[in-house]
Scaffold this motif. Structure first.
Motif, mmCIF file in Angstrom:
data_model
loop_
_atom_site.group_PDB
_atom_site.id
_atom_site.type_symbol
_atom_site.label_atom_id
_atom_site.label_comp_id
_atom_site.label_asym_id
_atom_site.label_seq_id
_atom_site.Cartn_x
_atom_site.Cartn_y
_atom_site.Cartn_z
ATOM 1 N N ILE A 150 -45.569 40.512 -54.706
ATOM 2 C CA ILE A 150 -45.554 41.669 -54.031
ATOM 3 C C ILE A 150 -46.133 41.424 -52.691
ATOM 4 N N PRO A 151 -44.992 41.173 -51.366
ATOM 5 C CA PRO A 151 -45.583 40.960 -50.341
ATOM 6 C C PRO A 151 -47.036 41.996 -49.254
ATOM 7 N N GLU A 152 -47.700 40.419 -49.056
ATOM 8 C CA GLU A 152 -48.771 41.047 -48.199
ATOM 9 C C GLU A 152 -47.949 41.626 -47.485
ATOM 10 N N ALA A 153 -49.449 42.328 -46.183
ATOM 11 C CA ALA A 153 -49.611 43.320 -44.829
ATOM 12 C C ALA A 153 -49.166 42.144 -43.625
ATOM 13 N N ARG A 154 -49.287 41.520 -43.334
ATOM 14 C CA ARG A 154 -48.685 40.360 -42.171
ATOM 15 C C ARG A 154 -47.446 39.573 -42.760
ATOM 16 N N SER A 155 -47.054 39.814 -43.167
ATOM 17 C CA SER A 155 -45.601 39.438 -43.768
ATOM 18 C C SER A 155 -44.216 40.665 -43.855
ATOM 19 N N SER A 156 -44.844 41.669 -44.051
ATOM 20 C CA SER A 156 -43.987 42.999 -44.312
ATOM 21 C C SER A 156 -44.015 43.381 -42.718
ATOM 22 N N LEU A 157 -44.899 42.907 -41.689
ATOM 23 C CA LEU A 157 -45.111 43.430 -40.272
ATOM 24 C C LEU A 157 -44.660 42.188 -39.717
ATOM 25 N N LYS A 158 -44.349 41.161 -40.332
ATOM 26 C CA LYS A 158 -44.302 39.864 -39.141
ATOM 27 C C LYS A 158 -43.274 41.023 -37.904
ATOM 28 N N SER A 159 -43.977 39.351 -36.615
ATOM 29 C CA SER A 159 -43.072 40.073 -35.424
ATOM 30 C C SER A 159 -43.181 41.460 -34.678
ATOM 31 N N LEU A 160 -44.377 42.103 -35.368
ATOM 32 C CA LEU A 160 -44.191 43.396 -34.688
ATOM 33 C C LEU A 160 -45.656 43.747 -33.945
ATOM 34 N N SER A 161 -45.730 43.705 -32.867
ATOM 35 C CA SER A 161 -46.980 43.300 -31.979
ATOM 36 C C SER A 161 -47.336 44.525 -31.499
ATOM 37 N N ILE A 162 -46.367 45.980 -31.473
ATOM 38 C CA ILE A 162 -46.679 47.278 -31.328
ATOM 39 C C ILE A 162 -45.537 47.782 -32.342
ATOM 40 N N ILE A 163 -46.080 48.352 -33.126
ATOM 41 C CA ILE A 163 -45.029 49.782 -34.056
ATOM 42 C C ILE A 163 -44.659 50.832 -33.679
ATOM 43 N N ASP A 164 -43.622 50.623 -33.755
ATOM 44 C CA ASP A 164 -43.163 52.774 -33.531
ATOM 45 C C ASP A 164 -43.431 52.793 -35.130
ATOM 46 N N ILE A 176 -51.836 47.390 -49.332
ATOM 47 C CA ILE A 176 -51.708 48.916 -49.455
ATOM 48 C C ILE A 176 -53.030 48.788 -48.385
ATOM 49 N N LYS A 177 -53.887 48.822 -48.656
ATOM 50 C CA LYS A 177 -55.185 48.761 -47.558
ATOM 51 C C LYS A 177 -55.112 48.142 -45.840
ATOM 52 N N PRO A 178 -54.469 46.632 -46.776
ATOM 53 C CA PRO A 178 -54.029 45.815 -44.993
ATOM 54 C C PRO A 178 -53.204 46.112 -44.800
ATOM 55 N N PHE A 179 -52.077 46.887 -45.185
ATOM 56 C CA PHE A 179 -50.401 46.897 -44.375
ATOM 57 C C PHE A 179 -51.183 47.945 -43.606
ATOM 58 N N ILE A 180 -51.650 49.086 -43.999
ATOM 59 C CA ILE A 180 -52.185 50.509 -43.183
ATOM 60 C C ILE A 180 -53.410 49.987 -41.904
ATOM 61 N N HIS A 181 -54.184 49.261 -42.265
ATOM 62 C CA HIS A 181 -55.123 48.778 -41.225
ATOM 63 C C HIS A 181 -54.780 47.621 -40.102
ATOM 64 N N GLU A 182 -53.476 47.173 -41.048
ATOM 65 C CA GLU A 182 -53.297 46.434 -39.838
ATOM 66 C C GLU A 182 -51.735 46.478 -39.231
ATOM 67 N N ALA A 183 -51.010 48.487 -39.331
ATOM 68 C CA ALA A 183 -50.423 48.690 -38.952
ATOM 69 C C ALA A 183 -51.679 49.681 -37.538
ATOM 70 N N VAL A 184 -52.065 49.837 -38.101
ATOM 71 C CA VAL A 184 -52.596 51.231 -37.080
ATOM 72 C C VAL A 184 -54.002 50.538 -35.986
ATOM 73 N N SER A 185 -54.087 48.549 -36.113
ATOM 74 C CA SER A 185 -54.557 48.239 -35.436
ATOM 75 C C SER A 185 -53.889 47.588 -34.166
ATOM 76 N N ARG A 186 -52.448 47.280 -34.497
ATOM 77 C CA ARG A 186 -51.347 46.734 -33.370
ATOM 78 C C ARG A 186 -51.268 48.224 -33.051
ATOM 79 N N ASN A 187 -51.331 49.058 -33.143
ATOM 80 C CA ASN A 187 -51.219 50.594 -31.785
ATOM 81 C C ASN A 187 -52.311 51.036 -31.581
ATOM 82 N N SER A 188 -52.925 51.314 -30.114
ATOM 83 C CA SER A 188 -53.726 52.095 -30.061
ATOM 84 C C SER A 188 -53.211 53.462 -28.834
ATOM 85 N N GLU A 189 -51.751 53.324 -28.619
ATOM 86 C CA GLU A 189 -51.386 54.822 -28.373
ATOM 87 C C GLU A 189 -51.846 55.806 -29.470
#
Length: 834
Positions: free
Chosen positions: A268-282, A331-344
């Motif tokens: 199962i892929p980790e959160a960082r590898s799944s969201l790699k190369s995305l500084s701000i997530i649409d 799951i928990k890191p995947f969600i926290h990582e995505a939320v932390s990368r987007n402040s809007e």
């Protein structure tokens, strides 16, 4: 024979025959009629000779009947005597038979008691022998068990002493050769038993060498078995892997479960590898990432569960370990990582909403997979153990299963919701004693850290989005501001028709009321405004749509749903009513008609504004009733306060609308009064001849047309009670205006005909309003107009029959318009009792 002979001598030989009575004639219910008929049939039958006697008119001879009846009586007496004798004989025989039966019954009872006592004695002897046999068997079994335990104990002591030497060459050969699976299993079982015994020797320094040697050997055996277990899994030999797993799980702190879980987690892929190369997530990109990420989790867990229930003896505990690590480490890191990368705020909330949706749906799917896997496991266990002991049976009952003809029943297979942890089929592994995985609690725990400031973010986002929608509808550019007002959009309106018409068109465009507004005025302001009208259109629907989206998020992410929904609803209501409707009304009130207009007042504009505002209020109320109230049912206090605040907000708008409608009504009546004063001539009601008495006056036609247009505009713009009240108020004021207007003129007899025509025209217009109170008033006016036409002596009947509800002072003032009032004043006052 004597009787028959006498009848033959009389010429009736064929008429009579012998009639014999027997008991067969009395076997059934006795019927006297049938008996007499049978008795007399030999005499009075249908014999031809009898008919001839009857036809010949011969005299009736009763003698045969008498003789026959006497004989029948004698026969009956004989039968009775015979029956009585038979009864006496039967009674005696019955008594003898009863005496004999009692004797035989007594003999049988005596024999039965003898047999029963012998049987009881035999049963006691058999029971004594069986008890002796059972006790003997138990003693033999206990002796054999003690013997085997003693032999096993001697073997364990010998092996323990061998381990205590520390010399591996002296160890039992089973601990050195692992080439055969059975030898490996035997070695594992033995070393596990030695581990158990060595752990009981606490504080004994003499056993340190043995303990260390046993532990080293156990680790060696476990490592060897674990390697072989992994090899069998890779080759999909699940049966062999199951045999190994059953032994591996009996080691102290078994490693097999942790190793298997770790292998699953690596897939199962980790959160960082799944969201790699995305500084701000649409949010849309995150939605696609979520589908891939959670889909991968579901697929890997499905494969793992398939293996677990076919290999591990306690599958539920293994599955719970996987689920705990999936939720905590993936799951928990995947969600926290995505939320932390987007402040809007907007994107942040949309990402959270998508994450909650995907997490909940994945939780449901994982729960269903776990249910299905445990069902497969229990069916397999039941299939392998047909002879189930009571303990196992109770275990099956605990799992919601029952055995019926070798099949599983009672599985709630279609219950895949994760809304409750109380399931018909508990997901514990067979006798593993582990706590089950709480799906709902784990999903909630992931998002608890985001609930603290969620409401503030949601309200802020709602305010921002709704303000943007409303701003697009009411915003003016610099050129439009200059055309409307030199100072500001809310200052005094610019004088002149062009600015007034431009402002009205802007207001109707902002309210999306141009469907009935007609073409825009010729003004530079409206160049390129067509697209702007589309943006402004359906403002309420767009705002309520944003509110619905916010409510859906509040259901998922809100800490206290009633409070969140109430706060969001208040914010949306405030924006729609205060920032949108109220500001548009500010501008609409600037172009309301004058109190005493010199030109045709443009009431149609404000009526359209009112109609648009009413539509907005209906939309708001419908949305509140369908979407807000059900969410507030859990907290009656919030529900009550919210309803009170809504009524207060709406009452403010209602008061402003009523004030504007009052100004429009006043302008309509004032302008109608102006038209009457301008076009009504003194000579209109004093025509020279009858030729001038067949058409309504010009003033009547002009004013009636004006009022009819006002009614049509009200019907186009208003509806429901608003329309009824507005039309009723127009009718009431118009009636008072006409009464006051007619009092200003002297009416001749011919002029009374003209008044009647004018009143009929006024009445016809008011009938189109379809307001009962107004129609009654103008019907009364029609009857009052007849008072100007009729002779004075007939006025009393009209007043009594048709105008009894009209005040006499009002009738008296109206009658003053008669040209003969001065002469007939006394008579009129007398008729009216004034």
């Amino acid at each position: 024979n004597t009787l028959m002979h006498s009848q033959r001598s009389a010429g009736h030989s064929s008429v009579l025959s012998t009639y014999d009575l027997s008991l067969a004639d009395f076997e059934h219910a006795f019927d006297p009629k049938i008996f007499i008929q049978k008795l007399t049939s030999p005499i009075y039958g249908f014999d031809e000779e009898v008919k001839q006697i009857a036809d010949g008119g011969k005299d009736f001879n009763p003698q045969p009947y008498q003789d026959l009846l006497e004989r029948a009586i004698e026969d009956l007496r004989g039968l009775r005597t015979k029956v009585d004798d038979d009864i006496r004989v039967l009674i005696e025989e019955t008594k003898e038979a009863e005496k004999h039966h009692k004797k035989e019954l007594k003999d049988l009872n005596s024999k039965f008691h003898t047999i029963r006592s012998k049987f009881q004695s035999l049963d006691q002897r058999i029971s004594k022998v069986s008890h002796t046999a059972v006790r003997t068997g138990q003693q033999l079994e206990a002796v054999d068990k003690n013997r085997r335990k003693t032999e096993a104990g001697k073997k364990m002591i010998r092996q323990f002493l061998e381990f205590n030497t520390g010399d591996s060459h002296k160890f039992d050969p089973i601990f050195r050769d692992f080439s055969d699976l059975n030898r490996l299993k035997t070695a594992a079982a033995t070393i596990q038993q030695l581990q158990k015994y060595s752990n009981q020797l606490r504080g004994d320094d003499k056993a340190k060498i043995a303990k260390k040697a046993i532990q080293d050997t156990a680790d060696k055996i476990e490592a060897h078995m674990l390697s072989r277990f992994q090899t069998e899994l890779l080759q999909s030999h699940l049966k062999k892997a199951k045999v190994l797993a059953q032994t591996l799980c009996n080691f102290q702190a078994p490693k097999v479960t942790g190793e298997f879980v770790s292998q699953v987690m690596k897939k199962i892929p980790e959160a960082r590898s799944s969201l790699k190369s995305l500084s701000i997530i649409d949010p849309q990109v995150y939605k696609d990432k979520c589908r891939t990420f959670f889909g991968r989790i579901t697929d890997e867990c499905k494969k793992a569960f398939h293996v677990i229930v076919r290999v591990f003896p306690a599958p539920s505990s293994v599955m719970v370990q996987i689920l705990n690590r999936v939720f905590e480490e993936r799951i928990k890191p995947f969600i926290h990582e995505a939320v932390s990368r987007n402040s809007e705020i907007g994107d942040n909330l949309r990402i959270l909403e998508e994450a909650h949706l995907q997490t909940s749906s994945t939780s449901d799917r994982l729960y269903a997979l776990k249910q299905a896997a445990m069902k497969t496991f229990m069916e397999s266990e039941i299939g392998q153990h047909r002879g189930i002991d009571p303990a196992a049976n109770s275990l099956l009952d605990y799992h919601g299963l029952s055995l019926a003809r070798g099949s599983i029943v009672g599985i709630a297979a279609d219950d895949t919701s994760s809304s409750s942890n109380s399931r018909p089929f508990n997901l514990r592994g067979a006798a593993d004693g582990k706590e089950d995985f709480k799906f709902r609690e784990n999903v909630k725990a992931i998002f608890d850290s985001f609930r603290g400031n969620y409401l503030d973010k949601e309200v802020s986002l709602l305010r921002e989005e709704c303000s943007s929608i409303i701003g697009e509808a009411i915003e003016l550019d610099e050129k439009q501001r200059e055309e409307l007002d030199d100072k500001s959009i809310f200052g005094r309106r610019k004088k002149g028709t062009k600015g007034s018409r431009a402002l009205k068109h802007w207001v109707l465009t902002a309210l999306d009321a141009l469907a009935v507004a007609g073409a825009p005025p010729s003004s530079p302001m409206f160049n390129g405004r067509k697209e702007k009208g589309k943006i402004a259109g359906q403002v309420t629907e767009r705002v309520l749509g944003r509110l619905s989206s916010a409510l859906a998020r509040a259901d998922r992410l809100g800490n206290q749903v009633p409070q969140c929904c109430d706060q969001l609803a208040k914010e949306a209501w405030n924006l729609l009513l205060s920032e949108y409707v109220a500001k548009v009304l500010d501008l609409a009130e600037q172009v309301l008609p004058d109190d005493d207009p010199k030109e045709d007042p443009d009431t149609f504009f404000f009526l359209r504004v009112v109609g648009a505002v009413n539509r907005i209020v209906r939309q708001i109320n419908a949305h509140y009733r369908l979407n807000i109230l059900p969410r507030l049912e859990a907290d009656p206090n919030i529900k009550s306060r919210g309803a009170s605040a809504n009524r207060k907000a709406l009452s403010t708008i209602e008061k402003r609308i009523l004030r504007g409608l009052g100004i429009c009504l006043g302008a309509v009546i004032k302008y109608a009064e102006r038209l009457l004063g301008k076009h009504q001539k003194q000579s209109d009601f004093k025509p020279r001849d009858e030729n001038d008495c067949f058409e309504p006056t010009e003033a009547c036609n002009i004013v009636s047309g004006f009022i009819a247009v006002q009614g049509e505009m009200a019907v186009q713009s208003l509806e429901g009670r608003n329309l009824d009240v507005f039309l009723m108020e127009i009718g009431r004021r118009y009636y008072d205006l006409l009464i006051a207007h007619l009092r200003k003129f002297q009416v001749s007899p011919l002029g009374a005909l003209v008044v009647r025509l004018d009143v009929r025209r006024y009445q016809d217009v008011m009938q189109e309003f379809h307001i009962e109170q107004v129609s009654r008033k103008f019907s009364c006016l029609w009857e009052m107009s007849s008072l100007l036409l009729l002779p004075v002596l007939e006025l009393g009947n009209v007043v009594q029959q048709r105008l009894g509800n009209v005040p006499k002072e009002e009738l008296h003032d109206f009658l003053k318009s008669r040209s003969d009032y001065a002469k007939q004043r006394i008579n009129i006052l007398s008729l009216l009792n004034i």
